[in-house]
Design an enzyme around this catalytic site. Structure first.
Site, PDB file in Angstrom:
ATOM      1  N   GLU A   7       0.809  -1.229   0.000  1.00 41.88           N
ATOM      2  CA  GLU A   7       0.000   0.000   0.000  1.00 41.88           C
ATOM      3  C   GLU A   7       0.841   1.277   0.000  1.00 41.88           C
ATOM      4  OE1 GLU A   7      -2.938  -0.332   3.105  1.00 41.88           O
ATOM      5  OE2 GLU A   7      -4.081  -1.816   1.961  1.00 41.88           O
ATOM      6  N   GLU A  27      -4.714  -8.728  -1.003  1.00 41.75           N
ATOM      7  CA  GLU A  27      -5.216  -8.504   0.359  1.00 41.75           C
ATOM      8  C   GLU A  27      -6.685  -8.151   0.339  1.00 41.75           C
ATOM      9  OE1 GLU A  27      -2.759  -6.143   3.118  1.00 41.75           O
ATOM     10  OE2 GLU A  27      -4.620  -5.293   3.904  1.00 41.75           O
TER      11      GLU A  27
END
Length: 575
Positions: free
Chosen positions: A311, A415
């Site tokens: 991220e 994810e």
């Protein structure tokens, strides 16, 4: 086997709202943890039929003639064990496992030619229950498979062995640990083949740490794996591998570098790597990846892939203490070209590299910036995607558009979890809707060229942790170590409808939907396995039964029903 819970345990099919129930922990203190003894008998059999579907039959009309196919109920094979159910509110059922009992599945065995097997889970209480049937001839169609139209290959399905997951698994007794690991990785479970590992700490750790906290150690002489790796994750990986008949593909993702490499001087919080691509900080960070691979190789563990950063942009919205490094697409491209790509290429490891590892909102722009550069593209195998902001951009405008531009680079969901960004109900035990959300995502992305799907934490506690920044979320398995039990949630069984039946190397095939029945709005995907068997997964998120048909031109026709709030996996041989 078609099964029915005893009438005292059955619940209605109302849609319900998981968020409206009490949190899990207070409920647990007042409810005993049931466990069936060794060799507990299966629940009573019931015959399938069109019960509950007649209203839909009247609307669709095409099922007014007698059904051409009646499912033939067969006894569950001796090795399988049924779910030991426990309820946490209306329609909220988990399957309880402990040191002496856990529900199991039989290995997948292809049916005889001209027949099929069906596995079904439902809000009404079924969990991967097996039945068989035979193909017939009919002119009524809904879903027609076309194996001459081939799409992306499937890499697989799995979850993440975070520090939190490892702590929760190891908080159980050894027999209960084995039951949990078998549930995920063995033939008696749902047969995951992907495992994601954070490279050092993530927020799902109990402390912030890196592998080299000695300032200015540019040669990484003090690089050491942590106790979390050596004493927890590495032993669990070996145990999982020993239980699996499939090759497990590991991939790693870094959350943060050591503090002395970051612009804010702290493992915690927002910061960039000091300097710029090609300098000593970036080259040291690239070599940190190689050191990680080297150290795990000493423990006889190799990695199929790595992502360049977890991220890199979502970090801008993360909690203040969240461990992260911020990258723009251009910065990641330059880091790959000048540092990470060459370091991996020079290393003895055949580990592939993924970019992004963030929301698909950024996907197309990120891919253009990185893969649009020929040098960077040569070092990159695929793109990792997270599911959290999927509602902001359609799959066709992000996943499919990216695939069309860069068809030689795979897309992988790296994810996903439920219960995020909320201070209430992070864990919602037995929530069927959260399982629906998982399957809806998997079906959507598989139909838009994604090669696989990875859940976040393999197991969490009743609070949804531990997590040192209190970013609690839900998990398919929730552990109550005080009772030495774990709860397999609907999310677990939804994932199993894909992971157990779609092995690595499978390929999505064409699926034509008859215009007459487009209004039924079932969700589905068709898959050709490496053994040439066919798989069809069908999701019904509605509160009513939906009749439909399946046609394989080479075999025949199945006329069947998707019960309210259910997911089904069909499996048959080609002829």
């Amino acid at each position: 086997m078609q099964q029915e819970l005893p009438s005292s345990r059955r619940k209605s099919r109302g849609r319900g709202d998981c968020r409206s129930r009490q949190r899990a922990q207070p409920l647990l203190s007042s409810l005993p943890a049931p466990a069936l003894p060794e060799g507990a008998p299966a629940c009573r059999l019931r015959s399938p039929g069109p019960t509950g579907a007649m209203g839909v039959v009247g609307v669709l009309g095409w099922l007014l003639p007698p059904l051409l196919l009646l499912l033939q109920v067969v006894p569950q094979a001796a090795g399988a064990r049924p779910c030991s159910p426990k309820y946490f509110g209306h329609d909220a059922m988990v399957c309880v496992c402990n040191a002496t009992y856990c529900d199991t599945l039989d290995p997948v065995v292809l049916p005889a030619p001209g027949t099929y097997v069906k596995y079904e889970s439902s809000k009404a209480g079924k969990r991967l229950e097996r039945s068989e049937g035979s193909f017939q001839s009919s002119l009524h169609l809904l879903l027609t498979l076309n194996i001459s139209t081939l799409y992306q290959h499937v890499k697989g399905f799995g979850g993440s062995l975070s520090d939190a997951a490892a702590l929760n698994i190891l908080g159980l007794s050894q027999p209960a640990q084995d039951n949990l690991l078998r549930s995920y990785f063995s033939e008696s479970g749902i047969e995951y083949n992907l495992i994601r590992l954070p490279m050092a700490c993530s927020d799902f750790s109990v402390r912030p740490y890196s592998y080299d906290d000695i300032p200015h150690d540019y040669e990484l002489k003090h690089f050491r794996l942590a106790e979390e790796d050596v004493k927890m994750k590495i032993p669990l990986l070996h145990r999982a591998s020993a239980m699996s008949r499939r090759l497990l593909s590991l991939y790693a993702s870094p959350w943060t570098s050591p503090a002395w490499m970051k612009s804010n001087g702290d493992i915690r919080g927002k910061g960039t790597l000091k300097g710029q691509a090609g300098d000593k900080y970036h080259k040291t960070w690239a070599n940190y990846f190689i050191k990680f691979l080297d150290e795990y190789a000493k423990h006889n563990l190799t990695f199929w892939a790595m992502t360049a950063q977890n991220e890199p942009l979502a970090a801008l919205l993360a909690p203040p203490q969240f461990p992260t490094i911020v990258f723009t697409a251009a910065q990641q491209r330059d880091f790959i070209i000048r540092d990470l790509g060459p370091a991996l290429a020079r290393s003895p490891h055949r580990t592939q590299l993924m970019i992004l590892d963030d929301q698909r909102l950024h996907l197309l722009r990120w891919a253009k910036a990185v893969l649009g550069n020929a040098t960077a593209a040569r070092y990159v195998a695929g793109v990792g995607v997270h599911w959290y902001l999927d509602g902001l951009v359609p799959a066709s405008c992000s996943l499919e558009a990216t695939h069309k531009l860069f068809p030689d680079h795979f897309l992988l969901y790296t994810e996903a979890c439920s219960g995020f960004l909320t201070t209430r109900f992070s864990v919602s035990l037995g929530c069927w809707e959260r399982g629906n959300h998982y399957s809806h995502s998997i079906l959507t992305v598989l139909n838009h060229f994604v090669a696989g799907w990875t859940d976040w934490n393999l197991a969490l506690d009743l609070e949804g942790g531990p997590n040192w920044v209190k970013n609690y979320v839900d998990s398919p398995i929730i552990v109550d170590s005080s009772k030495n039990v774990f709860y397999k949630q609907p999310m677990f069984y939804h994932l199993g409808h894909f992971s157990k039946f779609i092995p690595e190397g499978s390929q999505r095939v064409g699926l034509h939907i008859s215009h007459r029945y487009l209004s039924c709005q079932l969700e589905h995907v068709a898959i050709l396995r490496p053994d040439r068997a066919l798989v069809l997964v069908v999701l019904n998120r509605f509160g009513w039964d939906v009749p439909f048909g399946i046609r394989d031109p080479a075999v025949g026709f199945i006329r069947t029903v998707a019960p309210a709030n259910s997911i089904q996996t069909y499996l048959w041989r080609q002829q």
